[in-house]
Design a protein around this motif. Structure first.
Motif, mmCIF file in Angstrom:
data_model
loop_
_atom_site.group_PDB
_atom_site.id
_atom_site.type_symbol
_atom_site.label_atom_id
_atom_site.label_comp_id
_atom_site.label_asym_id
_atom_site.label_seq_id
_atom_site.Cartn_x
_atom_site.Cartn_y
_atom_site.Cartn_z
ATOM 1 N N ILE A 1 -37.001 25.436 14.010
ATOM 2 C CA ILE A 1 -38.260 24.998 14.532
ATOM 3 C C ILE A 1 -39.330 25.562 13.317
ATOM 4 N N PHE A 2 -40.053 24.837 12.878
ATOM 5 C CA PHE A 2 -41.051 25.371 11.834
ATOM 6 C C PHE A 2 -42.189 24.395 11.717
ATOM 7 N N ASN A 3 -42.891 24.532 10.647
ATOM 8 C CA ASN A 3 -44.002 23.547 10.335
ATOM 9 C C ASN A 3 -44.490 22.708 11.314
ATOM 10 N N SER A 4 -45.550 23.449 12.167
ATOM 11 C CA SER A 4 -45.785 22.680 13.365
ATOM 12 C C SER A 4 -47.215 22.892 13.608
ATOM 13 N N PHE B 1 -44.250 19.949 17.385
ATOM 14 C CA PHE B 1 -43.485 20.873 16.800
ATOM 15 C C PHE B 1 -42.250 20.122 16.031
ATOM 16 N N ARG B 2 -42.164 20.538 14.815
ATOM 17 C CA ARG B 2 -41.044 19.799 14.048
ATOM 18 C C ARG B 2 -39.779 20.739 14.359
ATOM 19 N N CYS B 3 -39.139 20.051 14.795
ATOM 20 C CA CYS B 3 -37.506 20.581 15.526
ATOM 21 C C CYS B 3 -36.349 19.804 14.701
ATOM 22 N N GLY C 1 -39.228 12.166 11.590
ATOM 23 C CA GLY C 1 -40.846 12.489 11.561
ATOM 24 C C GLY C 1 -40.708 14.145 11.230
ATOM 25 N N TYR C 2 -41.739 14.554 10.477
ATOM 26 C CA TYR C 2 -41.728 16.054 10.146
ATOM 27 C C TYR C 2 -42.942 16.518 9.767
ATOM 28 N N ASP C 3 -43.321 17.915 9.644
ATOM 29 C CA ASP C 3 -44.405 18.495 9.264
ATOM 30 C C ASP C 3 -45.828 17.713 9.978
ATOM 31 N N PRO C 4 -45.951 17.744 11.175
ATOM 32 C CA PRO C 4 -46.992 17.269 12.069
ATOM 33 C C PRO C 4 -48.327 17.959 12.006
ATOM 34 N N THR D 1 -46.836 23.756 -9.254
ATOM 35 C CA THR D 1 -45.832 22.618 -9.189
ATOM 36 C C THR D 1 -46.747 21.505 -8.390
ATOM 37 N N LYS D 2 -47.009 21.762 -7.165
ATOM 38 C CA LYS D 2 -47.490 20.737 -6.456
ATOM 39 C C LYS D 2 -48.531 21.461 -5.437
ATOM 40 N N ILE D 3 -49.221 20.665 -4.601
ATOM 41 C CA ILE D 3 -50.078 21.558 -3.454
ATOM 42 C C ILE D 3 -50.239 20.393 -2.634
ATOM 43 N N VAL E 1 -41.264 27.996 -4.442
ATOM 44 C CA VAL E 1 -41.564 28.868 -3.788
ATOM 45 C C VAL E 1 -42.870 28.528 -3.008
ATOM 46 N N TYR E 2 -43.098 28.482 -1.623
ATOM 47 C CA TYR E 2 -44.204 27.856 -0.901
ATOM 48 C C TYR E 2 -45.171 29.098 -0.587
ATOM 49 N N SER E 3 -46.571 28.988 -1.049
ATOM 50 C CA SER E 3 -47.463 30.064 -0.451
ATOM 51 C C SER E 3 -48.681 29.166 -0.149
ATOM 52 N N ASP F 1 -33.170 28.538 6.206
ATOM 53 C CA ASP F 1 -32.645 27.582 5.830
ATOM 54 C C ASP F 1 -32.963 27.177 4.256
ATOM 55 N N VAL F 2 -34.507 27.285 4.147
ATOM 56 C CA VAL F 2 -34.883 27.072 2.783
ATOM 57 C C VAL F 2 -35.691 28.399 2.697
ATOM 58 N N PRO F 3 -35.171 29.413 1.594
ATOM 59 C CA PRO F 3 -36.018 30.570 1.319
ATOM 60 C C PRO F 3 -37.151 30.555 0.617
ATOM 61 N N ASN F 4 -38.058 31.408 0.863
ATOM 62 C CA ASN F 4 -39.253 31.736 0.365
ATOM 63 C C ASN F 4 -40.229 30.340 0.520
ATOM 64 N N VAL F 5 -40.432 30.153 1.836
ATOM 65 C CA VAL F 5 -41.415 29.254 2.090
ATOM 66 C C VAL F 5 -42.412 29.669 3.237
ATOM 67 N N ALA F 6 -43.875 29.718 2.936
ATOM 68 C CA ALA F 6 -44.793 29.798 4.208
ATOM 69 C C ALA F 6 -45.478 28.436 4.212
ATOM 70 N N PHE F 7 -45.617 27.796 5.158
ATOM 71 C CA PHE F 7 -45.822 26.291 5.112
ATOM 72 C C PHE F 7 -46.981 26.220 6.524
ATOM 73 N N PRO F 8 -48.359 26.160 6.218
ATOM 74 C CA PRO F 8 -49.288 26.102 7.155
ATOM 75 C C PRO F 8 -49.576 24.854 7.654
ATOM 76 N N ALA G 1 -39.500 29.968 5.936
ATOM 77 C CA ALA G 1 -38.344 29.574 5.420
ATOM 78 C C ALA G 1 -37.551 28.356 6.411
ATOM 79 N N ASP G 2 -38.164 27.386 6.766
ATOM 80 C CA ASP G 2 -37.820 25.970 7.016
ATOM 81 C C ASP G 2 -37.143 26.485 8.172
ATOM 82 N N THR G 3 -37.429 27.541 9.129
ATOM 83 C CA THR G 3 -36.541 28.062 10.103
ATOM 84 C C THR G 3 -37.353 28.302 11.589
HETATM 85 C C1 BMA Z 1 -41.278 19.902 1.609
HETATM 86 C C2 BMA Z 1 -41.214 19.608 3.015
HETATM 87 C C3 BMA Z 1 -41.295 20.812 3.901
HETATM 88 C C4 BMA Z 1 -40.793 21.905 3.779
HETATM 89 C C5 BMA Z 1 -40.734 22.115 2.131
HETATM 90 C C6 BMA Z 1 -39.722 23.460 1.979
HETATM 91 O O1 BMA Z 1 -40.863 19.093 0.854
HETATM 92 O O2 BMA Z 1 -40.157 19.063 3.345
HETATM 93 O O3 BMA Z 1 -41.245 20.520 5.285
HETATM 94 O O4 BMA Z 1 -41.261 23.199 4.392
HETATM 95 O O5 BMA Z 1 -40.593 21.221 1.649
HETATM 96 O O6 BMA Z 1 -38.329 22.895 2.143
#
Ligand code: BMA
Length: 338
Positions: free
Chosen positions: A54-57, A70-72, A117-120, A222-224, A252-254, A288-295, A314-316
């Motif tokens: 459960i993450f990115n919510s 919530f993204r579950c 559906g994801y990242d609401p 890389t992308k924003i 790496v997501y900051s 599940d996906v290391p090095n991610v902080a996704f607001p 970390a997508d977790t």
């Molecule tokens: C992006 C999205 C996010 C995820 C990120 C890192 O493309 O899928 O939901 O947090 O990748 O895996």
């Protein structure tokens, strides 16, 4: 000097008072503009029986407390959206059944088969809570829906053609039009991505697209993509956004911040060069996906500028960090990309 006091400022923040938002003072030994909640993560990967993670919510004030979407990702590893409620913004009860959107019109019925559906994101706008999310329709695009009560959810037309992600609404009309940021993408783990602005007279037809900003190097090389609903201030819209760096070990997501013009939000007033938060805590580095902080959301108490940022680790798991809006605005202005 009291490091927990917000800096002196004449900044005005548009929004309601939210004196009961989750809050923890900045640690005495920290000078960070954004600091993590000491009890992170606030939602674990297995908070409901069917969840893998459960993450990115996204959360908003609702009634006497808070509500959210919530993204579950479930144990089939399918990406689902679930409703949740909380009295304090930290302890959440998540509905074990996923949201099933009711088509708002017969036309929407044609596109309403739920693929994923994801990242609401959730945004109070005029008279209801709008939800935007990454919606599977022959590839990812921006789904749009709304709710009044976080029980029944209605779906509108997708805002854009595939492929697109990170659709984020502004909390009021701008020049009479609904306004949205989004990030055109591809069908995979997109190795590019700029933020664009689009407007709509009716929440269905989106156009007059404008480039806002793109990757520039470092943590945002890389992308924003836009994060929480932009916050209206007397200095401009404060946008918290994620940035991705491609390391030898993958993405790496900051996240960092920028100020956008109030009337023409595709014009960037200032953009912070350093990040505000990068994945450095164990629950951001390992998962599940290391090095991610996704607001995906922020709660703001307008009179004091206190802010709680909700982000996925970390997508977790779901995490919270705190800040003062005026300090982020000052930080962006004092440390701009040149
Ligand atoms: C992006 C999205 C996010 C995820 C990120 C890192 O493309 O899928 O939901 O947090 O990748 O895996």
């Amino acid at each position: 000097m009291n490091t927990n006091a917000s800096a002196q400022t004449s900044l005005k923040i548009v929004g309601p008072a939210l004196p009961h938002l989750p809050w923890e003072d900045r640690p005495a030994d920290s000078s960070d503009v954004v600091w993590r909640f000491s009890q992170n993560p606030i939602i674990n990967h297995d908070a409901i029986p069917t969840s893998n993670s459960i993450f990115n919510s996204a959360v908003v004030p609702f009634g006497d407390g808070f509500a959210g979407v919530f993204r579950c990702d479930d144990k089939r590893r399918l990406m689902q959206l679930h409703s949740g409620r909380s009295t304090d913004g930290l302890h959440w009860t998540i509905d074990p059944d996923p949201i099933r959107f009711i088509p708002d019109s017969p036309q929407v019925e044609e596109i309403s088969r739920f693929e994923y559906g994801y990242d609401p994101r959730v945004c109070w706008l005029e008279d209801r809570y709008y939800i935007t999310w990454c919606n599977g329709y022959h590839g990812p695009t921006i789904g749009v829906g709304y709710t009044y009560d976080f029980q029944q959810y209605y779906q509108l037309e997708n805002a854009f053609l595939p492929f697109n992600r990170n659709g984020v609404l502004f909390p009021r009309r701008i020049n009479g039009k609904y306004a949205m940021l989004s990030r055109p993408s591809d069908n995979g783990h997109t190795p590019f991505g700029d933020i664009y602005y689009s407007e709509s007279p009716d929440m269905t037809h989106w156009g007059r697209h404008r480039f806002v900003m793109g990757p520039i190097g470092g943590w945002q090389a890389t992308k924003i993509g836009a994060g929480p609903t932009p916050i209206e201030t007397s200095e401009g819209w404060l946008l918290i956004y994620h940035g991705v760096l491609t390391s030898c070990n993958g993405f790496v997501y900051s996240f960092g911040a920028a100020l956008l013009d109030l009337d023409q939000p595709w014009k960037v007033i200032a953009r912070g060069a350093p990040y505000l938060l990068a994945p450095q805590a164990p629950y951001e580095r390992t998962g599940d996906v290391p090095n991610v902080a996704f607001p995906c959301a922020a709660l703001v108490d307008a009179p004091t500028g206190r802010m709680a940022i909700y982000y996925g680790g970390a997508d977790t798991v779901v995490c919270v960090a705190f800040a003062y809006v005026n300090e982020i605005v000052d930080f962006v202005k004092q440390n701009p990309v040149r």
